[in-house]
Write a protein that holds these residues in place. Structure first.
Motif, PDB file in Angstrom:
ATOM      1  N   VAL A  33       0.897  -1.221   0.106  1.00 22.78           N
ATOM      2  CA  VAL A  33       0.061   0.114  -0.013  1.00 22.78           C
ATOM      3  C   VAL A  33       0.838   1.341  -0.097  1.00 22.78           C
ATOM      4  CG1 VAL A  33      -1.861   1.309   1.200  1.00 22.78           C
ATOM      5  CG2 VAL A  33      -1.633  -1.287   1.261  1.00 22.78           C
TER       6      VAL A  33
ATOM      7  N   THR B 123      -1.511  -1.364  -4.277  1.00 22.95           N
ATOM      8  CA  THR B 123      -2.616  -0.489  -4.262  1.00 22.95           C
ATOM      9  C   THR B 123      -2.294   0.752  -3.326  1.00 22.95           C
ATOM     10  OG1 THR B 123      -5.196   0.000  -3.656  1.00 22.95           O
ATOM     11  CG2 THR B 123      -3.566  -1.338  -2.162  1.00 22.95           C
TER      12      THR B 123
ATOM     13  N   VAL C  45      -1.098  -3.366 -10.178  1.00 19.83           N
ATOM     14  CA  VAL C  45      -1.539  -2.422  -9.424  1.00 19.83           C
ATOM     15  C   VAL C  45      -2.779  -1.896  -9.580  1.00 19.83           C
ATOM     16  CG1 VAL C  45      -1.414   0.201  -8.907  1.00 19.83           C
ATOM     17  CG2 VAL C  45       0.647  -1.082  -9.641  1.00 19.83           C
ATOM     18  N   HIS C  46      -3.829  -2.187  -8.535  1.00 15.51           N
ATOM     19  CA  HIS C  46      -5.257  -1.568  -8.669  1.00 15.51           C
ATOM     20  C   HIS C  46      -5.655  -0.670  -7.511  1.00 15.51           C
ATOM     21  CE1 HIS C  46      -6.668  -4.716 -11.369  1.00 15.51           C
ATOM     22  NE2 HIS C  46      -5.662  -5.625 -10.776  1.00 15.51           N
TER      23      HIS C  46
ATOM     24  N   GLY D 118     -11.247  -2.097  -7.097  1.00 14.33           N
ATOM     25  CA  GLY D 118     -10.728  -1.334  -5.864  1.00 14.33           C
ATOM     26  C   GLY D 118     -12.215  -0.541  -5.399  1.00 14.33           C
TER      27      GLY D 118
ATOM     28  N   ARG E  46     -10.139   4.817  -3.985  1.00 16.40           N
ATOM     29  CA  ARG E  46      -9.494   4.636  -2.663  1.00 16.40           C
ATOM     30  C   ARG E  46     -10.719   4.379  -1.643  1.00 16.40           C
ATOM     31  NH1 ARG E  46      -9.896   8.864   0.175  1.00 16.40           N
ATOM     32  NH2 ARG E  46      -9.145  10.859  -0.686  1.00 16.40           N
TER      33      ARG E  46
ATOM     34  N   HIS F  46     -11.959  -3.293  -0.140  1.00 17.63           N
ATOM     35  CA  HIS F  46     -11.184  -2.839  -1.089  1.00 17.63           C
ATOM     36  C   HIS F  46      -9.979  -4.064  -1.044  1.00 17.63           C
ATOM     37  CE1 HIS F  46      -8.599   0.010  -3.209  1.00 17.63           C
ATOM     38  NE2 HIS F  46      -7.595  -0.306  -2.347  1.00 17.63           N
TER      39      HIS F  46
ATOM     40  N   VAL G 105      -8.935  -5.623  -4.786  1.00 21.53           N
ATOM     41  CA  VAL G 105      -7.842  -5.596  -5.427  1.00 21.53           C
ATOM     42  C   VAL G 105      -7.004  -7.098  -5.600  1.00 21.53           C
ATOM     43  CG1 VAL G 105      -7.542  -3.250  -4.600  1.00 21.53           C
ATOM     44  CG2 VAL G 105      -6.382  -5.178  -3.312  1.00 21.53           C
TER      45      VAL G 105
END
Length: 387
Positions: A13, A74, A96-97, A250, A272, A292, A296
Motif C-alpha cells: 500500500v 494499491t 496495481v489496482h 478497488g 480509494r 478494497h 484488489v
C-alpha cells in the motif's frame, strides 16, 4: 478458486495514514498481510501493518521494494505517482489496482470532469481557467457565486475557493496558486456519497450516505440518507456509470450533489476508501476496507447491506496551532452504548486535522436523528486543548 495459506497474500500500500491503518485492520482477519510505504517514520498504519518502508510516495526505489514484497499494489493517497507505479508494475509483474491510468484521470480535476462528462455522467457546468477573465466569464454564464478549484493537490476543501463576485476573481485565482478550473455553484438539497466497489467481473455499492460539511471538511455521515427512494436509485445508477469509466479494481468514494429537483450531479471521485465510508465498519455487513482488500486481490466481494441506522462523526483538531496529540475526556465515548471509537494514532494534532472518528450504530427504535444528537454530544465532550 480462492485459496488461503500461511503466510497469506501481501498487499503493498502506497500511503500509511489512517486509511492504510484501517485497511490493515480489515485485511488481517482475511489472512492478508499489509506492507505500507510512507515517508513518516512510525506512520499511523505502522502499528497494525506487517511492515513499513520509509520513503516518499513517488520514490521509485521504495516502490520497487514494495512491489518485490507484495502480490498486489494499491494506494490510499492520491499523491502516489501514476507513472512510477505503471513502470514498476510493468517491470516487476506486480499488478496495481486501481489502475495507474485511473489515478492519472483523477489527479487533475479538469481531466476527471471531462472524462466523466464524455461518458454521460451528470456533472455541474465547468470550464478551464487560464486567468481571472475566465472566472468573470463563468460568472456571466453561470451566475454568482462560482466555485474555483485547484486542478491538482486539493483535499479536505483545500484548493476550493467560492468566488462571490467578479471583483474577487484575481484574489481567488492567486489563492489557488496553480492550474485551476471553475464550476457553477450547485444549490444542493444535500451532499451524498456512494462507496462503490469494482471487483473481478462484479460490482457492488453500499447504501448512500448523507454528508455534513463545515468549512469544506466532512464532519458527519448519516446512513440512511434523507433522500427519496428515487434519488437513492439515481445515485446508485450514477455510481455504476462512474465505475464504467474507472480502470482497475478497488473501492471508489463517489461524492454527489442532490439538487432540490431530485437531480443527482457528480462532485468528485476518490479511487480509494473514503472518509464518508468509515461508517461501514460497524454499520454494514462488510466494511469498505474489507471490500478494497477483496477487490484488489480479485476475490469475491462481500455483502454491503446496512446493519442498522448509523452515524459517523470525525474527531478534528480543535487547536489553534500544532502540538502533541492528546485527546482528553474520552470516557464519555467509551461509556456510550453502540459508540465505537477509532483513533488514528497521529502524533501531532493540527487545526481541523482528522485525528479519529466515532461511529454510533443504531439500536432498536433509534432513528438517525437520535444518533445525530448522540454524535453531537460525543463530539463536544472531547478536546485536544490543554486543561
Amino acid at each position: 478458486m480462492t485459496t488461503l495459506r500461511t503466510p497469506g497474500p501481501t498487499l503493498g500500500v502506497v500511503g500509511g495514514g489512517q486509511l492504510g491503518r484501517m485497511l490493515a485492520e480489515a485485511a488481517a482477519p482475511l489472512g492478508v498481510e499489509v506492507v505500507v510505504l510512507d515517508p513518516t517514520p512510525d506512520c499511523p498504519a505502522a502499528p497494525v501493518a506487517r511492515d513499513q518502508i520509509v520513503a516518499e510516495f513517488d520514490d521509485e526505489a521504495g516502490i520497487r521494494e514494495l512491489a518485490a514484497r507484495a502480490d498486489v499494489l494499491t494506494f490510499e493517497i492520491e499523491l502516489a505517482d501514476q507513472d512510477v507505479l505503471e513502470r514498476v508494475s510493468e517491470e516487476s509483474g506486480t499488478p496495481v489496482h486501481p489502475d495507474p491510468a485511473t489515478l492519472e484521470t483523477i489527479h487533475d480535476k479538469l481531466v476527471q470532469k471531462r472524462a466523466l462528462e464524455d461518458a454521460g455522467v451528470p456533472v455541474p457546468p465547468f470550464r478551464a481557467v487560464e486567468d481571472a477573465d475566465d472566472i468573470r466569464e463563468a460568472i456571466d454564464d453561470y451566475g454568482a457565486p462560482v466555485m474555483l478549484k485547484a486542478r491538482t493537490g486539493g483535499y479536505d476543501g483545500r484548493g476550493n475557493v467560492p468566488v462571490e463576485s467578479k471583483a474577487d476573481a484575481e484574489d481567488a485565482l492567486e489563492s489557488v496558486a496553480g492550474p485551476a478550473m471553475v464550476e457553477s455553484f450547485v444549490d444542493f438539497e444535500r451532499e451524498i456519497s456512494v462507496i462503490a466497489v469494482k471487483g473481478e467481473g462484479e460490482t457492488a455499492a453500499f447504501p448512500i450516505g448523507e454528508n455534513v460539511h463545515e468549512d469544506e471538511i466532512l464532519r458527519k455521515t448519516i446512513v440512511p440518507a434523507g433522500s427519496s427512494e428515487a434519488v437513492e436509485q439515481r445515485a446508485l445508477e450514477v455510481a455504476e456509470d462512474v465505475l464504467e469509466v474507472m480502470e482497475g479494481r478497488g473501492v471508489y468514494g463517489i461524492e454527489l450533489f442532490e439538487a432540490p429537483n431530485g437531480e443527482v450531479l457528480l462532485n468528485e471521485i476518490a479511487p480509494r476508501p473514503h472518509n464518508s465510508g468509515h461508517w461501514t465498519i460497524e454499520g454494514a455487513q462488510s466494511s469498505q476496507f474489507e471490500q478494497h482488500a477483496r477487490a484488489v486481490l480479485g476475490w469475491p466481494l462481500a455483502a454491503t447491506d446496512l446493519r442498522s441506522p448509523t452515524v459517523s462523526v470525525n474527531l478534528l483538531g480543535d487547536v489553534e496551532e500544532s502540538r502533541d496529540a492528546t485527546l482528553r475526556d474520552v470516557n464519555r465515548i467509551l461509556e456510550t452504548p453502540a459508540a465505537n471509537l477509532h483513533w488514528y494514532g497521529k502524533r501531532q494534532v493540527r487545526p481541523l486535522r482528522k485525528m479519529g472518528h466515532v461511529t454510533i450504530a443504531g439500536r432498536e427504535g433509534e432513528t438517525t436523528d437520535d444518533l445525530l444528537e448522540t454524535a453531537r454530544e460525543l463530539e463536544r465532550s472531547v478536546t485536544f486543548t490543554a486543561e
